[in-house]
Write a protein that holds these residues in place. Structure first.
Motif, PDB file in Angstrom:
ATOM      1  N   ARG A 225      23.914 -24.460   9.242  1.00 31.55           N
ATOM      2  CA  ARG A 225      23.816 -23.034   8.946  1.00 31.55           C
ATOM      3  C   ARG A 225      23.818 -22.784   7.444  1.00 31.55           C
ATOM      4  NH1 ARG A 225      27.473 -19.684  13.294  1.00 31.55           N
ATOM      5  NH2 ARG A 225      26.398 -20.387  15.139  1.00 31.55           N
TER       6      ARG A 225
ATOM      7  N   LYS B 260      20.472 -23.594   6.111  1.00 34.96           N
ATOM      8  CA  LYS B 260      19.504 -22.560   6.459  1.00 34.96           C
ATOM      9  C   LYS B 260      19.651 -21.348   5.543  1.00 34.96           C
ATOM     10  CE  LYS B 260      17.524 -20.878  10.748  1.00 34.96           C
ATOM     11  NZ  LYS B 260      17.698 -20.765  12.179  1.00 34.96           N
TER      12      LYS B 260
ATOM     13  N   GLY C 278      10.113 -17.844  10.064  1.00 29.32           N
ATOM     14  CA  GLY C 278      10.169 -18.828  11.145  1.00 29.32           C
ATOM     15  C   GLY C 278       9.077 -18.622  12.165  1.00 29.32           C
ATOM     16  N   ASN C 279       8.319 -17.557  12.027  1.00 28.96           N
ATOM     17  CA  ASN C 279       7.243 -17.290  12.979  1.00 28.96           C
ATOM     18  C   ASN C 279       5.937 -17.176  12.208  1.00 28.96           C
ATOM     19  OD1 ASN C 279       9.198 -16.911  15.133  1.00 28.96           O
ATOM     20  ND2 ASN C 279       9.746 -15.152  13.885  1.00 28.96           N
TER      21      ASN C 279
ATOM     22  N   HIS D 265      15.575 -12.157  16.041  1.00 31.04           N
ATOM     23  CA  HIS D 265      15.453 -12.988  17.237  1.00 31.04           C
ATOM     24  C   HIS D 265      14.559 -12.310  18.278  1.00 31.04           C
ATOM     25  CE1 HIS D 265      18.358 -15.682  15.625  1.00 31.04           C
ATOM     26  NE2 HIS D 265      19.288 -14.761  15.577  1.00 31.04           N
TER      27      HIS D 265
ATOM     28  N   LEU E 206      11.060 -13.594  19.635  1.00 30.91           N
ATOM     29  CA  LEU E 206      10.768 -13.681  21.073  1.00 30.91           C
ATOM     30  C   LEU E 206       9.451 -12.969  21.385  1.00 30.91           C
ATOM     31  CD1 LEU E 206      12.162 -14.730  23.673  1.00 30.91           C
ATOM     32  CD2 LEU E 206      13.140 -12.462  23.944  1.00 30.91           C
TER      33      LEU E 206
ATOM     34  N   LEU F  25       6.352 -14.940  20.850  1.00 35.62           N
ATOM     35  CA  LEU F  25       6.038 -16.005  21.815  1.00 35.62           C
ATOM     36  C   LEU F  25       5.038 -15.531  22.863  1.00 35.62           C
ATOM     37  CD1 LEU F  25       9.580 -17.552  22.456  1.00 35.62           C
ATOM     38  CD2 LEU F  25       7.811 -18.385  20.919  1.00 35.62           C
TER      39      LEU F  25
ATOM     40  N   THR G 140      12.521 -12.587  29.573  1.00 36.25           N
ATOM     41  CA  THR G 140      13.894 -12.459  29.092  1.00 36.25           C
ATOM     42  C   THR G 140      14.417 -11.028  29.211  1.00 36.25           C
ATOM     43  OG1 THR G 140      12.888 -12.465  26.904  1.00 36.25           O
ATOM     44  CG2 THR G 140      14.046 -14.437  27.533  1.00 36.25           C
TER      45      THR G 140
ATOM     46  N   ILE H 296       7.278 -22.378  15.592  1.00 36.46           N
ATOM     47  CA  ILE H 296       8.699 -22.083  15.730  1.00 36.46           C
ATOM     48  C   ILE H 296       9.373 -23.406  16.085  1.00 36.46           C
ATOM     49  CG2 ILE H 296       8.367 -21.401  18.160  1.00 36.46           C
ATOM     50  CD1 ILE H 296      10.604 -19.374  17.787  1.00 36.46           C
TER      51      ILE H 296
ATOM     52  N   GLU I 283      15.083 -23.214  17.693  1.00 40.83           N
ATOM     53  CA  GLU I 283      15.006 -21.747  17.700  1.00 40.83           C
ATOM     54  C   GLU I 283      14.324 -21.243  18.971  1.00 40.83           C
ATOM     55  OE1 GLU I 283      13.603 -17.992  14.915  1.00 40.83           O
ATOM     56  OE2 GLU I 283      12.967 -19.991  14.375  1.00 40.83           O
ATOM     57  N   PHE I 284      13.303 -21.973  19.394  1.00 37.21           N
ATOM     58  CA  PHE I 284      12.580 -21.593  20.612  1.00 37.21           C
ATOM     59  C   PHE I 284      13.519 -21.584  21.821  1.00 37.21           C
ATOM     60  CE2 PHE I 284      10.321 -23.366  24.368  1.00 37.21           C
ATOM     61  CZ  PHE I 284       9.565 -22.246  24.681  1.00 37.21           C
TER      62      PHE I 284
ATOM     63  N   LEU J 220      16.158 -18.854  21.959  1.00 35.06           N
ATOM     64  CA  LEU J 220      15.689 -17.504  22.293  1.00 35.06           C
ATOM     65  C   LEU J 220      15.843 -17.179  23.776  1.00 35.06           C
ATOM     66  CD1 LEU J 220      12.494 -17.158  20.070  1.00 35.06           C
ATOM     67  CD2 LEU J 220      14.718 -16.090  19.730  1.00 35.06           C
ATOM     68  N   THR J 221      15.963 -18.205  24.603  1.00 37.30           N
ATOM     69  CA  THR J 221      16.146 -17.932  26.035  1.00 37.30           C
ATOM     70  C   THR J 221      17.497 -17.266  26.296  1.00 37.30           C
ATOM     71  OG1 THR J 221      15.806 -18.902  28.230  1.00 37.30           O
ATOM     72  CG2 THR J 221      17.290 -20.081  26.766  1.00 37.30           C
TER      73      THR J 221
ATOM     74  N   VAL K 174      24.644 -21.310  21.213  1.00 33.33           N
ATOM     75  CA  VAL K 174      24.198 -22.460  20.423  1.00 33.33           C
ATOM     76  C   VAL K 174      24.553 -23.763  21.146  1.00 33.33           C
ATOM     77  CG1 VAL K 174      24.513 -23.688  18.231  1.00 33.33           C
ATOM     78  CG2 VAL K 174      24.360 -21.192  18.248  1.00 33.33           C
TER      79      VAL K 174
ATOM     80  N   ARG L 182      14.721 -31.395  16.856  1.00 39.14           N
ATOM     81  CA  ARG L 182      15.383 -30.092  16.710  1.00 39.14           C
ATOM     82  C   ARG L 182      14.626 -29.136  15.787  1.00 39.14           C
ATOM     83  NH1 ARG L 182      19.361 -27.095  14.398  1.00 39.14           N
ATOM     84  NH2 ARG L 182      21.167 -26.624  15.671  1.00 39.14           N
ATOM     85  N   ASN L 183      14.218 -29.650  14.632  1.00 37.79           N
ATOM     86  CA  ASN L 183      13.570 -28.779  13.637  1.00 37.79           C
ATOM     87  C   ASN L 183      12.049 -28.929  13.610  1.00 37.79           C
ATOM     88  OD1 ASN L 183      16.058 -27.725  12.728  1.00 37.79           O
ATOM     89  ND2 ASN L 183      16.404 -29.629  11.612  1.00 37.79           N
TER      90      ASN L 183
ATOM     91  N   LEU M 296       8.286 -28.172  14.719  1.00 37.20           N
ATOM     92  CA  LEU M 296       7.604 -26.990  15.256  1.00 37.20           C
ATOM     93  C   LEU M 296       6.981 -27.336  16.609  1.00 37.20           C
ATOM     94  CD1 LEU M 296       5.763 -25.673  12.062  1.00 37.20           C
ATOM     95  CD2 LEU M 296       7.990 -24.987  12.959  1.00 37.20           C
TER      96      LEU M 296
END
Lengths: 290, 256
Positions: free
Chosen positions: A5, A8, A60-61, A182, A186, A189, A197, B89, B93-94, B97-98, B114, B130-131, B133
């Motif tokens: 974190r 980031k 990130g997108n 977030h 989403l 996507l 979701t 993404i 992170e993907f 998002l769920t 997390v 993990r990171n 894309l």
């Protein structure tokens, strides 16, 4: 707070610094070369910052900052340019309202052309018309050069209130954009994921379109010739995945810059037609190859 | 627990699913097989709440699925979506998002969100990516990421259509392991549909064979027999028993 974190967060601050440096460069070079007044400078920087910060919310997108791809930015630019041509003394409010209306009409137009498989024909026709207009009305003077370099709307700005509005825009757009990152991620996507979701897609689409429209308006008002520097960031982004929002801002500004250039050398009508043309073409290409 | 009571669905005046009733209990993996166009996906869309204009009634924990709010349904049922439109993404992170239905708007994800994301990623051996894309993943890893997205929801009901499509052998092993752990340990329900008859036969506790919009056979994996394969899939096959668990394995005879 774990190491990941912290990493980031540091990256995020670095990216913010890159964006601010870019925006500062654009603003100050414009200011020095073209002798911009303080209130104009404030406006220029604020509007640019608003655009940059909103883009940060979508970090990130990278692939889905669709100002160019889906034509929204072009549509908004079209609305603003048209309003400037029609109401030269009107100010930014008229431009903003007009751009919303034009966006809605543009959406409806896309729907109709998709249904009728008409977009290709229309794009070609628009391209030819724009080219003919460009040839016929070509005019490169010192005043048009200044407009190209500092953004199409600088002559309209003569008081402090646009700067205050820009700061308000930052407050209104930046906070939800960051907090809802977030949900926005989403959304990018696709509809299937968004509804899976538990969200409603259409209201979210409407809100996002409105935000895009407002930011595009800010970018139009704040753009300058050095937005072309963003091309460097686009290639950096591909290699290092850094400062995406900086590139997003740069792309918007660059697109607007092209339109402003067209408007300056060949008139508002050419720029308007080019905006439609680019929007349709961008949409068409995205659908074909994405 | 899932219940379908006389459920039917029409699409453009064509009946894609005829009146169907079935029950799936907690702790059960339910498999649906059948030839293409037999109504498997339509049935799964009804089960996952994506289609609402069906006739009859679908109950989740004895409550009509239509009565669930969108968010309630997302917490209760998770189905595997199509490929994402945005592939830029990261895997982490993907999958994270769920967990969006469990967090309040404007709030960050919790430590539990997390943690469960990390676990789901690890379950499909995606932690090294993990990171990475999504767009940079292999097809098998991409499918694993989609499955991890579903498992990380931690919903009571998992609805997986074509779950094995694109997975390599290791991916299949991991999916099966995750399903067993998910359903048995958590006393939850999973519904699988697809064309990989052998995977479903080896994994499901109960199987439905569908044909022309209706369930033709229902029972344990042992209902998969050469006659059934011939009748509903139009293929000559030999069915052996897996030496490990005694469940059926289908071997097709080459034609011509």
């Amino acid at each position: 707070m774990n190491q990941e974190r912290i990493k980031k967060l540091l990256l995020s601050n670095f990216e913010l610094a890159v964006t601010l440096a870019l925006l500062f460069a654009v603003t100050s070079i414009n200011a020095f070369i073209f002798n911009i007044r303080l209130n104009e400078l404030t406006w220029l920087f604020s509007a640019s910052l608003a655009a940059g910060l909103l883009a940060k919310g979508r970090r990130g997108n990278a692939g889905n900052f669709n100002y160019l791809q889906n034509g929204d930015g072009m549509a908004a630019a079209l609305g603003i340019i048209a309003s400037m041509v029609l109401f030269p003394a009107g100010g930014a409010i008229i431009a903003g309202i007009f751009c919303l209306v034009s966006l809605i009409l543009f959406r409806a137009f896309l729907l109709l052309t998709d249904l009728a498989s008409f977009s290709g024909l229309f794009t070609n026709f628009s391209a030819l018309t724009a080219f003919a207009y460009f040839i016929h009305h070509f005019d490169l003077s010192s005043s048009s050069l200044q407009m190209i370099a500092t953004g199409a709307f600088r002559p309209m700005i003569s008081s402090q209130w646009p700067a205050a509005a820009a700061f308000l825009l930052i407050a209104v757009l930046y906070v939800p954009a960051i907090q809802l990152r977030h949900e926005i991620a989403l959304f990018t996507l696709g509809r299937d994921f968004f509804e899976e979701t538990g969200y409603r897609y259409r209201p979210a689409l409407l809100v996002l379109e409105l935000m895009r429209c407002m930011v595009t308006a800010a970018a139009v008002l704040g753009s300058g010739v050095f937005a072309a520097a963003g091309m460097v960031f686009i290639s950096l982004n591909r290699q290092e995945n850094i400062a995406y929002y900086a590139t997003a801002f740069a792309r918007i500004a660059l697109a607007v810059q092209i339109l402003a250039t067209l408007q300056a050398v060949s008139g508002g009508a050419t720029a308007s037609i080019a905006a439609i043309c680019a929007a349709i073409l961008g949409r068409y290409i995205t659908r074909r190859f994405s | 627990m899932l219940q379908l009571k006389d459920v039917a669905l029409s699409h453009r005046e064509k009946e894609v699913l005829k009146s169907t009733s079935l029950s799936v209990h907690g702790g059960e993996i339910f498999g649906i097989i059948g030839p293409a166009g037999c109504g498997k996906s339509s049935l799964l869309k009804i089960l996952s709440g994506k289609v609402r204009n069906f006739k009859g009634e679908t109950l989740v924990d004895n409550r009509p699925i239509r009565s669930y709010s969108r968010r309630e349904r997302a917490k209760k049922i998770c189905s595997i979506p199509m490929l994402p439109e945005n592939m830029d993404i990261s895997v982490f992170e993907f999958i994270l998002l769920t967990r969006t239905p469990f967090k309040k708007a404007l709030n960050p994800f919790s430590d539990f969100d997390v943690q469960i994301t990390e676990e789901s990623m690890a379950g499909f051996e995606l932690s090294p990516y993990r990171n990475t894309l999504l767009g940079e993943l292999s097809r098998s890893h991409l499918k694993a990421a989609l499955l991890a997205f579903c498992f990380a929801r931690n919903a009571d009901v998992l609805v997986l259509d074509d779950a094995t499509d694109g997975l390599d052998l290791r991916g299949l092993v991991l999916l099966q392991k995750m399903l067993f752990r998910y359903v048995v340990d958590g006393n939850r329900t999973a519904v699988l549909a697809g064309n990989d008859i052998n995977f479903i036969a080896q994994t499901a506790d109960k199987i439905a064979i569908m044909h022309e919009g209706t369930i033709k056979a229902l029972g344990g994996p042992e209902i998969i027999e050469p006659e059934i394969i011939k009748q509903y899939f139009g293929a000559e096959a030999f069915v052996s028993k897996n030496v490990y668990n005694g469940k059926p394995n289908v071997h097709f005879f080459p034609e011509g």
